[in-house]
Design a protein around this motif. Structure first.
Motif: not given
Length: 117
Positions: A87-89, A72-75, A79-83
């Motif tokens: 969510v995390v932000e 989650l936090y690596a998301a 730069t891949a996929g922003t969904g």
């Protein structure tokens, strides 16, 4: 359907539709359910949403039977996929938490979101 059910649950629990955390919670929920449908459907015919609440807290989990547990936090820095990054932000900006919990058999997971009310 997930959004409508969530709205009904919140109403039954006395949480106003106008509460500032409700719209973000519905957006987060929609994104997680969409991710499960898109990415886990091959191994998981069903997506389940679980709800919990406590004093000043609303939590929900989206569960599927696909073993992949997204970081989650690596998301947030990816730069891949922003969904998932959204969510995390959004969760963090509301003072909430996001956690991935794997099933005990290793064949599925739940993503739990906890938001203050």
């Amino acid at each position: 359907m997930a959004r409508e059910t969530t709205e009904m649950v919140l109403t039954e629990w006395g949480i106003s539709r106008r509460h500032p955390s409700v719209d973000p919670a519905l957006l987060i929920l929609s994104e997680l359910v969409t991710n499960s449908v898109r990415h886990a459907a091959v191994l998981s015919e069903n997506v389940t949403v679980v709800y919990a609440a406590g004093p000043g807290t609303f939590a929900f989990a989206v569960h599927d039977r696909h073993p992949y547990q997204p970081p989650l936090y690596a998301a947030v820095t990816s730069t891949a996929g922003t969904g998932l990054a959204t969510v995390v932000e959004l969760t963090l900006s509301l003072g909430g938490t996001a956690v991935v919990r794997g099933d005990t058999d290793g064949r599925g997971k739940s993503i739990w979101i906890t938001l203050p009310l």
